[in-house]
Design an enzyme around this catalytic site. Structure first.
Site, PDB file in Angstrom:
ATOM      1  N   HIS A  70      -9.480   4.673  -1.290  1.00  0.00           N
ATOM      2  CA  HIS A  70      -8.656   4.759  -0.085  1.00  0.00           C
ATOM      3  C   HIS A  70      -9.417   5.540   0.977  1.00  0.00           C
ATOM      4  O   HIS A  70     -10.349   6.278   0.674  1.00  0.00           O
ATOM      5  CB  HIS A  70      -7.332   5.462  -0.392  1.00  0.00           C
ATOM      6  CG  HIS A  70      -6.352   4.596  -1.115  1.00  0.00           C
ATOM      7  ND1 HIS A  70      -5.172   4.166  -0.543  1.00  0.00           N
ATOM      8  CD2 HIS A  70      -6.387   4.058  -2.351  1.00  0.00           C
ATOM      9  CE1 HIS A  70      -4.514   3.417  -1.415  1.00  0.00           C
ATOM     10  NE2 HIS A  70      -5.232   3.339  -2.527  1.00  0.00           N
ATOM     11  N   GLY A  71      -9.009   5.386   2.224  1.00  0.00           N
ATOM     12  CA  GLY A  71      -9.712   6.084   3.296  1.00  0.00           C
ATOM     13  C   GLY A  71     -11.123   5.581   3.473  1.00  0.00           C
ATOM     14  O   GLY A  71     -12.062   6.347   3.672  1.00  0.00           O
ATOM     15  N   ASP A 111       0.838  -1.198   0.000  1.00  0.00           N
ATOM     16  CA  ASP A 111       0.000   0.000   0.000  1.00  0.00           C
ATOM     17  C   ASP A 111       0.876   1.253   0.000  1.00  0.00           C
ATOM     18  O   ASP A 111       1.797   1.374   0.805  1.00  0.00           O
ATOM     19  CB  ASP A 111      -0.891  -0.021   1.257  1.00  0.00           C
ATOM     20  CG  ASP A 111      -1.911   1.086   1.287  1.00  0.00           C
ATOM     21  OD1 ASP A 111      -2.377   1.493   0.211  1.00  0.00           O
ATOM     22  OD2 ASP A 111      -2.249   1.542   2.396  1.00  0.00           O
ATOM     23  N   ASP A 128       2.574   5.122  -5.598  1.00  0.00           N
ATOM     24  CA  ASP A 128       1.832   6.348  -5.352  1.00  0.00           C
ATOM     25  C   ASP A 128       2.649   7.555  -5.783  1.00  0.00           C
ATOM     26  O   ASP A 128       3.481   8.058  -5.047  1.00  0.00           O
ATOM     27  CB  ASP A 128       1.467   6.445  -3.871  1.00  0.00           C
ATOM     28  CG  ASP A 128       0.632   7.680  -3.554  1.00  0.00           C
ATOM     29  OD1 ASP A 128       0.335   8.446  -4.488  1.00  0.00           O
ATOM     30  OD2 ASP A 128       0.280   7.863  -2.378  1.00  0.00           O
TER      31      ASP A 128
END
Length: 287
Positions: free
Chosen positions: A208-209, A80, A102
């Site tokens: 995400h989140g 991640d 990312d």
């Protein structure tokens, strides 16, 4: 059964469900995710942040791979928020079947170039790649980070990014944030952005989140093409709240006495999320 992210997410759009990517930090969280997935016959993604990988060390994933390979339920081991090619290579060498690169804080063309390079590298050894476009918010209640002001994913740019990089899945920014939202902070998810992006591409999208967001919005996101939803804070909050409760009233020091109730508390959150995402029992799709 250990499979790539591309294989894991392949049936999600057709069958209208999403798979939870649960961030693990030690063997207790591995047990919680794997045992709950097996108990409910539900596919699951074991996700780990580079800082968590640094903590558990590379050797830990010999155990994780052996445990998941022997299972009848499909699992993916995923890096991640990998921030560099070095972190991606480390994950691949540890036996991960999926990595995220990312580059969302980079200028667009640099993000494209970095992601494209990682795709070429990872695909050569059968490992899936997740990219990110736009930025995820930060509640200030997690080590995963994020930004104070969300930059929403631009749908036309997302279409271009996918075509140019060849990513297997894309994390999009629609207003979520990492961590548990403080009482004075309310997420404002932009479903019209998600809908537009989903109409432009056929790859699964990533949210995400995913912790602490309204259930109705999460369920709607699944219907709009989200195939993977990241869960960390909700699960860890339940786990550590139970640990604090136990340690506040007891004087035990044996892990086998202290941790079981905390693992059970984490499992309850995992099952709840699996059900919310519509994935319960979907392991049968992979046989």
């Amino acid at each position: 059964m250990l499979i790539s992210m591309k294989e894991m997410l392949a049936p999600t759009r057709e069958h209208r469900f999403a798979i939870g990517a649960f961030n693990v930090a030690d063997s207790c969280f591995i047990r919680a995710v794997v045992e709950e997935a097996e108990a409910t016959n539900t596919p699951a993604i074991i996700s780990i942040h580079p800082s968590e990988l640094e903590f558990v060390t590379d050797e830990f994933f010999g155990y994780v791979r052996e445990r998941t390979l022997k299972s009848k339920v499909p699992f993916t081991i995923h890096l991640d928020h990998g921030a560099s090619i070095a972190q991606v290579l480390r994950a691949i060498q540890c036996g991960f079947t999926s990595v995220m690169i990312d580059g969302s804080l980079l200028p667009y063309e640099e993000n494209v170039a970095l992601t494209k390079e990682v795709v070429k590298l990872a695909h050569s050894v059968g490992v899936s790649v997740e990219g990110e476009l736009g930025t995820i918010g930060d509640t200030g209640t997690t080590v995963e980070g994020g930004v104070s002001k969300v930059i929403y994913t631009e749908p036309a740019q997302a279409e271009d990014f996918i075509q140019r990089t060849g990513v297997d899945t894309l994390a999009v920014a629609i207003g979520t944030a990492h961590g548990i939202y403080p009482k004075d902070m309310k997420p404002e998810l932009q479903m019209h952005i998600l809908r537009d992006i989903a109409q432009r591409t056929d790859i699964p999208l990533v949210l995400h989140g995913g912790s602490a967001n309204p259930d109705a919005e999460i369920a709607e996101a699944v219907t709009l093409g989200v195939g993977k939803i990241n869960i960390s804070s909700d699960m860890k909050y339940a786990y550590f709240a139970k640990l604090r409760e136990i340690l506040a009233r007891e004087t035990w020091w044996d892990p086998n006495v202290i941790y079981p109730e905390a693992i059970t508390a984490a499992k309850a959150v995992i099952r709840y999320k699996m059900n919310l995402f519509g994935g319960l029992g979907k392991a049968s799709l992979y046989c």
